[in-house]
Structures are given as C-alpha cells and as structure tokens.
Design a protein around this motif. Structure first.
Motif, short mmCIF file in Angstrom:
data_model
loop_
_atom_site.label_atom_id
_atom_site.label_comp_id
_atom_site.label_asym_id
_atom_site.label_seq_id
_atom_site.Cartn_x
_atom_site.Cartn_y
_atom_site.Cartn_z
N GLY A 15 36.80 -16.08 -5.04
CA GLY A 15 37.01 -15.28 -6.23
C GLY A 15 37.90 -15.94 -7.25
N PHE A 16 38.82 -16.77 -6.76
CA PHE A 16 39.75 -17.40 -7.69
C PHE A 16 39.19 -18.66 -8.28
N PRO B 69 44.54 -15.74 -22.66
CA PRO B 69 44.51 -16.89 -21.76
C PRO B 69 45.57 -16.78 -20.68
N SER B 70 45.27 -17.37 -19.54
CA SER B 70 46.18 -17.23 -18.40
C SER B 70 47.51 -17.90 -18.63
N SER B 71 47.57 -18.80 -19.58
CA SER B 71 48.84 -19.50 -19.79
C SER B 71 49.90 -18.57 -20.36
N TRP B 72 49.50 -17.42 -20.87
CA TRP B 72 50.46 -16.49 -21.43
C TRP B 72 50.83 -15.42 -20.42
N ARG B 73 50.72 -15.77 -19.13
CA ARG B 73 50.83 -14.70 -18.14
C ARG B 73 52.19 -14.04 -18.11
N PHE B 74 53.20 -14.70 -18.63
CA PHE B 74 54.52 -14.06 -18.60
C PHE B 74 54.56 -12.83 -19.50
N SER B 75 53.62 -12.76 -20.45
CA SER B 75 53.67 -11.63 -21.40
C SER B 75 52.90 -10.42 -20.91
N PHE B 76 52.11 -10.59 -19.81
CA PHE B 76 51.26 -9.46 -19.40
C PHE B 76 52.08 -8.24 -19.04
N LYS B 77 53.23 -8.46 -18.36
CA LYS B 77 53.99 -7.28 -17.94
C LYS B 77 54.58 -6.56 -19.13
N TYR B 78 54.90 -7.34 -20.18
CA TYR B 78 55.43 -6.66 -21.37
C TYR B 78 54.34 -5.87 -22.08
N ILE B 79 53.14 -6.43 -22.11
CA ILE B 79 52.03 -5.71 -22.74
C ILE B 79 51.74 -4.41 -21.99
N THR B 80 51.76 -4.51 -20.64
CA THR B 80 51.51 -3.29 -19.86
C THR B 80 52.60 -2.27 -20.10
N LEU B 81 53.85 -2.75 -20.14
CA LEU B 81 54.96 -1.82 -20.40
C LEU B 81 54.79 -1.17 -21.76
N ILE C 37 55.57 -8.46 -9.07
CA ILE C 37 54.30 -9.09 -8.69
C ILE C 37 54.30 -10.52 -9.19
N GLN C 38 53.97 -11.45 -8.28
CA GLN C 38 54.05 -12.86 -8.66
C GLN C 38 52.70 -13.51 -8.87
N SER C 39 51.66 -13.01 -8.17
CA SER C 39 50.40 -13.77 -8.18
C SER C 39 49.31 -12.99 -8.90
N ASN C 40 48.39 -13.73 -9.52
CA ASN C 40 47.22 -13.11 -10.15
C ASN C 40 47.60 -11.99 -11.10
N LEU C 41 48.47 -12.31 -12.02
CA LEU C 41 49.01 -11.28 -12.90
C LEU C 41 47.92 -10.65 -13.76
N LYS C 42 46.98 -11.49 -14.21
CA LYS C 42 45.95 -10.95 -15.10
C LYS C 42 45.16 -9.87 -14.38
N GLY C 43 44.73 -10.18 -13.15
CA GLY C 43 43.96 -9.20 -12.40
C GLY C 43 44.77 -7.95 -12.14
N PHE C 44 46.03 -8.13 -11.74
CA PHE C 44 46.85 -6.98 -11.40
C PHE C 44 46.99 -6.04 -12.59
N GLY D 93 44.40 -4.07 -1.68
CA GLY D 93 43.88 -5.14 -0.84
C GLY D 93 44.36 -6.52 -1.21
N MET D 94 44.66 -6.75 -2.47
CA MET D 94 45.04 -8.10 -2.86
C MET D 94 46.54 -8.30 -2.88
#
Lengths: 500, 534
Positions: free
Chosen positions: A386-387, B22-34, B118-125, B164-165
């Motif tokens: 999946g990844f 893009p995944s390179s901006w993953r540090f911002s995902f949690k702020y967007i969700t907040l 959460i550390q991994s797969n931030l976009k999916g989470f 599950g993930m």
C-alpha cells in the motif's frame, strides 16, 4: 417447394422489416470482417490499429443501440419470425455489454501476461467482437433455437479466449476444463430444449403453442426439462450447482479474460434469463406447474452462501474474486424473483449488474497491475504494497468497498435497489422464501466484507521487507483504474445519472 | 449556505486539501486538521447561541419545528408504476441533536490535539480522521433515514484503517472485529429501513419516502404495509413492528454498547491509538444512544413503551457488568473502556424510564461522558506515550513525580465516578430520578432497577478510587526504574491545553447544567408527550 411459394413474399417482408431492428448486429459483423482484414493487411504493426478499430467500432455500435430506442416507441418488437425480441430493457443490456467490452478491449494489452503472447492480440480482438455479437443475440433471444445458438456462439468464443495463451500450462488446463464443462452443460441444455419442444410442439416462447402445451404435461416432466435447461443457463451464470468451473478457469485464464467472463457474459446471461422467464411468469396458472419464484429463491440462497463462504477460505486473489462473483450472481438472482408488471425488479437488476461489472473490471485491472509490478498473486504477496503504490491501493479499497456494498458507492445503491425490489414483492405475497433471501443477502454481505478486507489488510496494515522484484508498468492502467474508482463513488452519490 | 451543511462538510473539504497536498509538507497536516476542527467548533457554538428554545421549537415529530433545516432533492429514481424513489438531503437540528453536535465538536478538537503523537503516514491518518469527522457530525444532523444510514456506515471504513494501521499490538484483530460486528448490525438495519420506506408515504408528494419525521407519524403509513400500526402484520411469526424495533435496537445496542453486545469495545478502545480512542469513546458510543432516542423510540414508540422493562434491564446489566469488569482490570485503558460500558448503561436506563427527567438525564450523561471519557483516554495516552506501558501495577506513587498530571487525573476520576459538582453527577442523578419516578408515573420500570443503578455508582467509585490509590499515591515505585522515571515528565503545554478545558467543562456543566438542559428540555418534553407518557 411449390407449396411454399405463396408464403415467400410474406416471409421475405418479415425478414426485411426486421433488418432495421438488427442494425447494431449488422455493424458488429461488419466490424468483425474489417478486423480480420486489417490484421491480414497490416501484419506485424496491426496491433494498435486493430485495437483502435475494435474500440471505436464498439462505441459506434453503442450509439446505434441508443438509436434503436426510437424504433421502440411503439412498444417492444418481435422480429425475424419471433426469434428475437427488442425491448427497451434489451437496449439497456446491449448498451452495458458494448460499453464494458470497449473498456475491456482497451485493457487487454495492458496486462503483461496476456500481451506477451507471441502472435499478438489481434485475433483476440476479433474473437471479442464475435462474442459481443453472440451476447447481443443472447439478450434478444426468445426462441429456444436462437437461445441455444447464441449461447453456443458465446461459449465457443469464450473457449478460445480462455485458452488463448495455450503454450502456458495453466492456461491450457483452464481452457480444457472450460471446454469440457461447457460442452457438457450445452449438451444437457439441448436435451432440455428438445424435451420442451417435444412437450410443447413449438420453439417460440412468445405466441406459439409452447406454454399451453407445457401446461398439459405432467408437472414433473416439465420440471425436469426446465431443470436441464437451467443447467445450461447456470453454467453461464455460474450458480450452484454448476459453478465448479469458475475458480479454476478464472485463476488459469489471463486476468483480462477473467474480467470479461465475470462481467459481460453474466450480463448477457441475465438478459437471456429475463427474456426466458417473461412469458412463463405472465402466463396465467403456470406457477402451479413450476414455481420459478421458489426455484430462483432457493438457487439464489444456496449460491450466495456457497460463493461467499468459500471465498473466505481462499488465499489466491484470483480465486477469491471468482468465488465473489459467484456470490454476486446469487445476489442478482434475488432481483429476478420480483416479476410484476412494473419494472422495478429489472431496473434493480440492471443497476446492480452495472455497478458490479464496473467494480469487477476495476478489480481485475488491479490484479493485472499488481501482477505486472510486484508479481503479487496470493494475498500474502500484497503485504505492505500500500505504501509503495498508494494510488492503486486506495483505488483497490474503494473498489472492494463497492463490491461489498458499503456506502457511499455504486455497489451499495445496487444492493439497496435489489433489497427494495424483493421487499416490495414480499409485502404482497408474504412468501417466506423472499424473507430468507433478504436475510441471506444481509448475512452474506457481512461475510463478504471479511474476505474483501483481506486485501486492504495486507496492503496497508502489514509491512514487508521485500525490496526486489518490482517493475514499472503502463500508466494507462493506473489512470483507468483511478477513473473507474472515481466513477464508482460518483455513481454512489448520484445514481440518477445512470437511470436517465 | 446552510450552517449545518457547512458544519458537516468542512472537515471533508479540509481532508481533500490534505490529500492533494504534497507529502513534503507533512508537518503542516496536524495544524490544518486542528484548524478544521476549530472552525467546526466555532460553527457549532454559533448554532448553539442562535438555537431558539421554546415549545414551538421542540421539533421531535414536526418538520417545521426543527432548526437550521436544509432539505434538498437528492436522488429521485423513477421506478415505473411504483412511483419515484425519493431520497432527500434532509438535515436539521433539535434540542437533543444540538447537545450532541456541540459535544462532538469539542471532542474533535481535543482528538486533533491528541493526534500530535502520530508519527507515521500522516497524510493517511489526517485525511481518514477528517472523513470520520464528517460522517459523525452527519449522523447527528441527518433527518432522512437513507442519509443517516450513509453517514452511519461511512464511519466504519476510516475507523477500520485508523485502528488497524496506527493501533497497538492486536490492532488487526480489534479492527476487523469492530468492522464486522458493527456492519452486522447495520446490514439488518438496512433491511428494516427499506421496509419502513415501503410502508410510509409522504403526504405531500404521495411517494414513498425515507423522511424520519414522516415515519414517526402513524397516519403516513399505507394501511396494508408491513410496518403499519393498524395492519398488525407478522414477520416470521412475530409482530412486524416488534421485529423492526428489535433489529434497529440491536444495531444501535452494538454501538452503545449494551451487554452482551459489548465485546468489541475493550479490544477496539485498547488497541486504537489515543486520538481514535477518544473519538470512539467520546462520540461513537453516543451515536448509539442518539440512534435509540431518535429512531427506535421515535419511529416505534409503542414498542418502546411495552419493551421499556427489558431496555431498562439491559441498562442495569450494563452498569453492573461493566463496573465489575472494570474492577478486575490490570490495564488502565481497558479499565476505562469497561467504565464506558458502565456509564452508557445509565443512558439506557434513563431512556427506558420514559420520563422527562430520565431522558434529560440520558442526554446529559451522554454529553458529560463525552467530555470525561475524552479526558480519561487522553490521560492514559499521556503515560503510554512516555513509557509504552499501561499496567496499573507497574506504577506507584506517580503523584510525587507528575503533580499536575495527578491533579487532572484526580479531577477526571472524581468527576467520572459521579461526584456532585461535576457533570456526571447531574447525568447519573437525573437518570436515576427518572428511573425512580417511572414506577409511580408510567409503570415502565420497577424500583429495584434504580437501586441497582445506584450500586453501579458505588462500584464506579470503587474502581476509580482504588486505581487512584494504586497508581498515584504512596511512594514512587516504577517497574522500569530510572529509565521510566526520567521518561515520565509532567504534562507539556499542548497536553495541558487539551485537558484543562475538559476539566473546566465538566465543572461548569456540573454547576450549571442549565447550559445543556435549557436546550434539551423542550425536545425531551415533546418526545415524552409524543410517546404518550407524562
């Protein structure tokens, strides 16, 4: 010979009157010839030209199908001396077959396994066009002879398709199994047809003396004849107990061929069944001789249970998809038990078949995709992919969700329509079998989730240490997979669009 | 633009934005969700402040009495002589929904804050998180049964992947168990939904409809249909309406959860990561309670009245069995999971009493438990993040090591067990008042059920206080020794910032329950009147 002379003008006029109603099929035969000639003329380079001609031709034929709707404004038309029937639902089935065949034709050479055939795929395109012709006939057939003819036409073409990669041991084994099984069930069906003819005295389902004749015969004999007939239909539809060929053939055949068999031929066979059942249901009093509702309900329940529960035990993805298609056939049979003057049952069946076929084509495309890139055939091979392939994996999740029947996808709406149609007829007749059908449908939906979710489970929830054996593949395949999953979701949100 | 539609679909919009980034901006995902959850909170508070109360806005069984309504034609399939299949996008709010919506928005903000770990797969989470958010708020607002069902099922898939993930050791098992269990209930709910659809005709258009409010009016049923009150049809030998009620009740009882359908909960809650546990305990359980009130009691009131004894019995069994199980746990998260089962038993008991006090108490308990279980799971997450161990017997005397943490744990535990002054007391007290009142007013429940409920409170005190004493008081002894001692730092700003508002809310609602009761009262009175009780 001279006795026939007075009838000749009338017969000829009948034939000529039937030709406008037969236009798409005439175009199909022309397309078949054009394809053969193109292949001969262009030789080595003919592959992409044939592909374009075949797909383009099918689109043209789809448009001709839509044009036929104008001819039906006066109602359904029987033509060619009651051999064929054209009905607006028939046009819907033909349209579905054409559109799906066009998509599948595009898909054929994206599968590495199939495309690596030494002789190229041009013959396959011609065989597909011939199969589509046969399927059009299946959907229109209302005479026992035309039924048999069309079924045989489709069967022989499918034997060729399954065994296309004959140098591969698995493929030719699958082909041989398919031929033997298919020939046997055709023979049994022919025996059933001959018994029906013997009892009724006519081969015509509509008009003619068939049904009144059958009413006068011992019900047990009629039941036997009809059962033998259903063995033949059941082979194409893959319901229990003639479903045993499905897992082996779907696993052995190349993925695009399995996609073709599991979607388009099923649609055609359902169309055939609808046409076959109509005169029996509407003939007053026939249900005392042979209760089709009860028969279809029992077969549906057993098929759903057998298909879904067997699928949970599978470890090979192709076999799992094969058993799941058996389960879906059982579910679609539910829609047929509702046969009133209105069209709710047929609408439900049409939508369900389209949603199922679309998702199934997507699923088989993904089988090709993962087989091309990661050589993944068993569930375990999918671990952690999946990844590596996020778009394909997310599309796989969406498609499997549609096959299960979870909102908000087309598959859910299809199941919902089928449940509604069974409920409607249950309200009127209070037949316990319809209630059992619905309960079985609900339970098997939950069971199907269990095996469908194994793929996303492996794709996303598990990890792998594998780093080798990855190849890149045709991006067209990925694009079409993405389009199909998008369509599945959109149809789930706006199903009106399809039922225009 | 209708504020409810904005409220429901804002998270989905942000989720799509996250998918496309893009995944390179993953540090911002949690702020967007907040940001998305804060916007949602703002919208729900705006709705709360604009919410009008009064008997003409009670809106249980009259469309005109619902607020912020949006009704748009969605699907209309022409089915020949059977008329048109009419499905509308119909959303609206009444007193009971508003309480749930505001509570859910607050819980979502806290869950977004908890997602920092959460550390991994931030976009999916985060995209799955926001999809779940949409579905959950949609369930509370939907007034068309088809729409309700779609949102209800839409919750399941993101939760499967979220558990599950990103979950614990047995996450695969917990995720599939949760999915299969809940889907089983939902699929049968689909069948009853279709039966109701075919039985009800919209008086305006004459078509069959999924409108829940129309389904509540017995006059809308076709006289010969399967769920009509007058026709007395039977399904498999039992009265059809009873079968419909039982099937729907089972579907929601799996969610509440009601003993004996609760076995998915300990696994799912324990194996899920902290933010997902917060959403599971804080919101999902309330969907079950809300479904029972809105759909089971709303559409089949006479069955609810005749079956109230059994519903109350199940509530009492949940209270006692959940509490006894909690008492036996070693794993702190499992203890809190079982305490959730026990507290939701009070909700069921309150609903079964069929009195205004009981049902108001049930709603209050749902709101209060939403905040308190969020706080509890967050607190467990704090320790687990630091040392990856939750066993109660591995910790002793944490009070001296993490004083601020211990203070908040004490507030959470005391509030949860029902100390007066906190919101849980009000909820539990009113449910029990309703249960005590019921024998004399409507004869639905016997006295001993209320007595057993009180014993449940006593058991709650037992396991919470015992845990407090075992883990936080006494001299410091940790299983992991010095390594753990250095890892167990006190609460940081983010955690304090998440927990403090919850503690404040629990206190405020305990002292001023009118904040909830004022909005809820009219609808509860209308519901009780609708059932035909006093």
């Amino acid at each position: 010979m001279n006795d026939l002379l007075p009838f000749l003008p009338g017969l000829l006029k009948q034939v000529f009157d039937g030709i406008p109603l037969f236009m798409p099929e005439i175009y199909l035969s022309a397309l078949f010839v054009v394809l053969l000639v193109t292949d001969l003329l262009f030789g080595k380079n003919s592959a992409w030209i044939c592909k374009i001609i075949a797909c383009g031709g099918l689109i043209v034929i789809a448009m001709k199908d839509i044009e036929q709707l104008k001819l039906l404004l006066a109602g359904s038309q029987l033509f060619f001396s009651n051999m064929l029937l054209l009905h607006d639902k028939t046009v819907a089935f033909k349209l579905m077959i054409d559109v799906l065949s066009a998509i599948l034709l595009l898909y054929f050479d994206w599968d590495d396994q199939l495309a690596s055939h030494k002789k190229g795929l041009t013959d396959l395109y011609s065989i597909v066009i011939a199969t589509v012709f046969g399927m059009h006939l299946m959907v229109m057939a209302t005479n026992l002879l035309s039924i048999y003819l069309s079924v045989e036409m489709v069967s022989i073409a499918s034997y060729l398709m399954v065994a296309y990669r004959a140098e591969n041991g698995i493929s030719s084994e699958a082909g041989l199994k398919y031929v033997l099984f298919g020939a046997a069930s055709s023979a049994i069906m022919l025996y059933g047809i001959s018994l029906l003819y013997g009892f009724g005295g006519s081969l015509n389902l509509f008009g003619g003396n068939l049904l009144p004749g059958l009413m006068q015969v011992n019900p047990l004999a009629v039941a036997l004849a009809l059962l033998l007939f259903f063995v033949g239909i059941g082979f194409k539809l893959s319901f229990v107990p003639v479903h045993f060929w499905v897992p082996d053939i779907y696993q052995g055949a190349p993925a695009p061929i399995s996609a073709f068999l599991s979607t388009v031929t099923k649609i055609a066979a359902f169309g055939l069944l609808v046409n076959f059942l109509t005169p029996f249901i509407f003939f007053p009093g026939f249900s005392k001789v042979f209760d089709f509702g009860l028969f279809l309900s029992v077969i549906g329940i057993i098929t759903m249970i057998a298909g879904n529960f067997a699928a949970t035990l599978q470890t090979n993805l192709k076999r799992m998809l094969a058993y799941s298609s058996i389960g879906h056939t059982g579910f679609a049979l539910m829609a047929l038990v509702n046969f009133n003057a209105d069209k709710q049952g047929i609408t439900a069946l049409t939508f369900y078949l389209f949603a199922y076929s679309l998702a199934n084509v997507g699923a088989w495309m993904l089988v090709s995709y993962f087989s091309n890139t990661a050589n993944a055939e068993n569930m375990d091979d999918f671990k952690g992919l999946g990844f590596k392939y996020p778009l394909a994996s997310v599309a796989f999740v969406i498609i499997l969700i549609s096959l299960t029947g979870i909102p908000v996808t087309a598959g859910f709406y299809g199941k919902f329509l089928v449940f509604s149609s069974v409920y409607t007829v249950y309200e009127i007749s209070h037949n316990i079998w319809f209630l059992l059908l619905m309960i079985t449908g609900a339970v098997t939906t939950v069971v199907s989730l269990f095996y469908y979710i194994k793929i996303p489970l492996n794709l996303f929830l598990r990890k792998t240490e594998r780093t080798t054996g990855f190849a890149s593949t045709n991006s067209y395949l990925l694009v079409s997979i993405a389009i199909i999953s998008l369509l599945v979701v959109c149809l789930g949100l706006f199903p009106d669009f399809l039922v225009k | 633009m209708n504020i409810l539609t904005l409220l429901i679909f804002t998270p989905l919009l942000f989720g799509l934005i996250i998918i496309l980034m893009p995944s390179s901006w993953r540090f911002s995902f949690k702020y967007i969700t907040l940001l998305a959850t804060l916007i949602q909170l703002g919208l729900s508070i705006a709705m709360y402040l604009q919410f009008k109360s009064g008997p003409e806005y009670a809106g249980i069984n009259a469309e005109g009495m619902f607020q912020f309504v949006q009704k748009v034609h969605w699907i209309s399939l022409n089915l020949g002589s059977l008329g048109k299949m009419q499905i509308d996008y119909f959303v609206g709010i009444d007193g009971i929904s508003i309480a749930m919506v505001v509570m859910s928005s607050v819980v979502m903000v806290i869950a977004a804050l908890a997602s920092w770990e959460i550390q991994s797969n931030l976009k999916g989470f985060f995209s799955l998180f926001l999809l779940l958010n949409t579905a959950v708020i949609g369930v509370f607002c939907a007034l068309d049964f088809f729409l309700f069902y779609i949102f209800y099922e839409l919750m399941l898939l993101p939760l499967y992947f979220l558990i599950g993930m990103w979950g614990g050791a047995r996450r695969e098992y917990a995720a599939i168990k949760f999915f299969l269990y809940t889907l089983f209930g939902s699929v049968f709910m689909l069948l009853v939904m279709i039966g109701l659809y075919l039985s009800v005709k919209d008086p305006l258009t004459g078509d069959h409809t999924f409108n829940i409010i129309q389904m509540m009016n017995p006059a809308n049923y076709d006289s010969d249909s399967i769920f009509s009150v007058l026709a007395h049809k039977t399904l498999l030998g039992m009265p059809a309406r009873t079968v419909g009620f039982v099937v729907l009740f089972i579907a929601f009882a799996i969610k509440v959860p009601v003993v004996p359908l609760h076995t998915w909960l300990p696994d799912a809650h324990v194996e899920a990561p902290t933010p997902v546990s917060i959403i599971l305990a804080g919101i999902l359980l309330k969907i079950g309670g809300y479904g029972i009130i809105r759909i089971c009691v709303g559409i089949f009131p006479e069955i609810a009245v005749s079956g109230a004894y059994w519903i109350g019995l199940l509530g009492v069994i949940s209270i006692l069995y959940g509490a006894l199980n909690a008492l036996a746990q070693r794993d702190l998260k499992r203890l809190i999971a079982y305490s959730s089962v026990s507290h939701m038993g009070f909700v069921l008991l309150g609903i079964a009493s069929l009195t205004p006090e009981g049902i108001s108490g049930a709603v209050m308990q749902m709101v209060s438990h939403g905040f308190l279980s969020t706080m509890l799971f967050f607190l467990v997450g704090v320790v687990y993040n630091r040392v990856h161990d939750r066993d109660i017997y591995h910790f002793r005397g944490l009070g001296s090591l993490m004083p601020r943490y211990t203070a908040l744990v004490m507030i959470a535990f005391f509030a949860s067990l029902g100390l007066p002054g906190f919101s849980a007391f009000v909820g539990e007290a009113f449910s029990l008042i309703g249960a005590f009142k019921s024998p004399s007013v409507n004869g639905a429940l016997p006295y001993w059920m209320a007595v057993c409920g009180s014993v449940g409170i006593l058991l709650g005190a037992a396991y919470f206080l015992w845990t407090l004493q075992r883990m936080f008081f006494g001299s410091l002894t940790l299983k992991g020794g010095e390594i753990w001692k250095s890892a167990l730092t006190d609460l940081n700003t983010r955690e304090l910032f998440s927990l403090f508002p919850l503690a404040l809310l629990a206190l405020v609602l305990g002292v001023m329950p009118s904040l909830v009761f004022d909005k809820v009262n009219d609808s509860v009175l209308a519901l009780v009147h609708f059932i035909g009780m006093k």
